[in-house]
Scaffold this active site. Structure first.
Site, PDB file in Angstrom:
ATOM      1  N   TYR A 184       0.825  -1.227   0.000  1.00  0.00           N
ATOM      2  CA  TYR A 184       0.000   0.000   0.000  1.00  0.00           C
ATOM      3  C   TYR A 184       0.847   1.260   0.000  1.00  0.00           C
ATOM      4  O   TYR A 184       0.354   2.350  -0.269  1.00  0.00           O
ATOM      5  CB  TYR A 184      -0.941   0.001   1.210  1.00  0.00           C
ATOM      6  N   ASP A 207     -10.376 -10.998   5.130  1.00  0.00           N
ATOM      7  CA  ASP A 207     -11.692 -11.299   4.539  1.00  0.00           C
ATOM      8  C   ASP A 207     -11.977 -12.801   4.593  1.00  0.00           C
ATOM      9  O   ASP A 207     -13.107 -13.217   4.888  1.00  0.00           O
ATOM     10  CB  ASP A 207     -11.763 -10.792   3.090  1.00  0.00           C
TER      11      ASP A 207
HETATM   12  C1  IPM Z   1     -10.182  -2.884   4.070  1.00  0.00           C
HETATM   13  C2  IPM Z   1     -10.589  -2.360   2.728  1.00  0.00           C
HETATM   14  C3  IPM Z   1      -9.679  -1.192   2.404  1.00  0.00           C
HETATM   15  C4  IPM Z   1      -8.294  -1.749   2.101  1.00  0.00           C
HETATM   16  C5  IPM Z   1     -10.137  -0.305   1.283  1.00  0.00           C
HETATM   17  C6  IPM Z   1     -11.580   0.135   1.534  1.00  0.00           C
HETATM   18  C7  IPM Z   1      -9.233   0.923   1.237  1.00  0.00           C
HETATM   19  O1  IPM Z   1     -10.525  -3.392   1.775  1.00  0.00           O
HETATM   20  O2  IPM Z   1     -10.129  -2.050   5.003  1.00  0.00           O
HETATM   21  O3  IPM Z   1      -9.936  -4.100   4.193  1.00  0.00           O
HETATM   22  O4  IPM Z   1      -7.994  -2.091   0.948  1.00  0.00           O
HETATM   23  O5  IPM Z   1      -7.533  -1.824   3.067  1.00  0.00           O
HETATM   24 MN    MN Z   2     -10.142  -5.344   2.528  1.00  0.00          MN
END
Ligand code: IPM
Ligand code: MN
Length: 361
Positions: free
Chosen positions: A138, A253
């Site tokens: 990121y 997730d």
């Molecule tokens: C998360 C989401 C975020 C990410 C997005 C909304 C910026 O997927 O918080 O898991 O990619 O981190």
């Molecule tokens: Mn996410």
């Protein structure tokens, strides 16, 4: 003026309704004079109107408040010229500007048979993913190379400081817990791809260095591909998992799916001075405004916020309130009073909120 000022950004899609539900629960639980939820604009919808996804006033309020509480952000059709989503920039700007380096994602199976995994009962899945939240892949967001529409690159960046502090946070968290459900052992699992990339080998080596200060916490390792199998086959083995940003995003997730889905996945994004609390789900525009979204992830994120504030301000009454919220959610689910649609029921957002309020003991 209440004791704690909470900068509140309801955001996009289901964000307003789940945020309002959680604020109602938190206010009822804490009582008058404790929390002020001060509303500020932000997200994709606001960007379309104003050109700003995170207005300066909103950012200053986030910087100067005791905590930040958020619904959800992002509308798929609102993108920057480079194709990335505008709404996500809200979180990312706050993460990087306020140095929210630990993204805490509890994965917990509640009573009520919500796991898609066979023969997994409540209490058998209870771990926390700690996702490094300010570097990794990121770090390249908005900074990668894009050449003539032919070549694009994003670089994965890791720093010794970034790894040390998130590893120490994860070890400290394990010390505050009761160990893995399988054997009660305090265990930190380092999720990486150290076998392939030196950046992840560095991540692992720094975690190893930090582990020397935590002889009471077992260190464990799992490659990012292998851990997806283990999270399905032996979820009870895990206590705390630490991972680089992108891997943490992905496995959190999967972890949420094993306990019922994103609708019951809270998150707390914290640094040394600031904390942002929101459900780990997105803005779900397809179900927005229909009162059918589950507020549970946001309500439980509110409990995480109360716990964090309690620690920071040595305020035991906030911990008691957090525990009341968590017990109410647990009771409501175990008695199957108001099961939201994503967990197989047909309760509305309002039904779930009212059921939680009724179960506040
Ligand atoms: C998360 C989401 C975020 C990410 C997005 C909304 C910026 O997927 O918080 O898991 O990619 O981190
Ligand atoms: Mn996410």
């Amino acid at each position: 003026m209440a004791k704690y000022q909470i900068a509140t950004i309801e955001g996009d899609g289901i964000g307003p309704e789940v945020c309002q539900s959680a604020v109602t629960v938190l206010q009822e639980t804490c009582g008058a004079g404790v929390l002020d939820f001060n509303q500020y604009p932000g997200g994709a919808t606001h960007y379309v109107r104003s050109g700003f996804v995170l207005p300066e006033d909103t950012f200053q309020a986030c910087r100067d408040s005791h905590a930040i509480f958020h619904g959800a952000a992002g509308m798929p059709d609102v993108t920057y010229p480079d194709g990335t989503e505008v709404g996500n920039d809200l979180h990312l700007q706050l993460r990087f500007k306020l140095d929210l380096y630990a993204n805490v994602r509890p994965i917990r199976l509640y009573q009520g048979d919500f796991s898609p995994l066979k023969n997994r009962a409540s209490g058998e899945i209870d771990y926390v993913i700690v996702r490094e939240n300010t570097e990794g892949l990121y770090a390249s967001r908005g900074a990668g190379v894009s050449l003539r529409g032919e070549v694009v690159t994003d670089t994965l960046v890791m720093t010794r400081k970034g790894i040390e502090r998130v590893a120490r946070f994860a070890f400290d968290l394990s010390r505050k817990r009761n160990g893995a459900p399988r054997d009660g052992k305090r265990r930190l699992t380092v999720c990486d791809k150290a076998n392939i990339l030196r950046s992840y080998a560095f991540f692992r080596s720094v975690c190893d260095e930090v582990s020397k200060d935590y002889p009471d916490v077992e260190i464990d390792y799992a490659y990012a591909d292998a851990i997806t199998v283990h999270m399905v086959k032996k979820p009870d083995f895990y206590d705390v998992i630490v991972a680089e940003n992108m891997f943490g995003d992905i496995i959190s997730d999967l972890g949420a799916a094993t306990v019922g889905g994103m609708g019951i996945a809270p998150s707390g994004e914290v640094g040394d001075t600031h904390g942002l609390f929101q459900g780990a789900h997105g803005s779900a525009p397809d179900i927005a405004g229909q009162n059918i979204a589950s507020p549970l992830a946001t309500v439980l994120s509110g409990a995480l916020m109360l716990r964090w504030l309690s620690d920071r301000h040595s305020d035991s009454s906030l911990l008691a309130s957090a525990q009341r919220v968590e017990r109410a959610v647990e009771a409501m689910l175990s008695e199957k009073i108001a099961i939201p649609r994503d967990l197989g029921g047909n309760a509305s957002c309002t039904d779930v909120t009212e059921a939680i309020l009724k179960h506040l003991t």
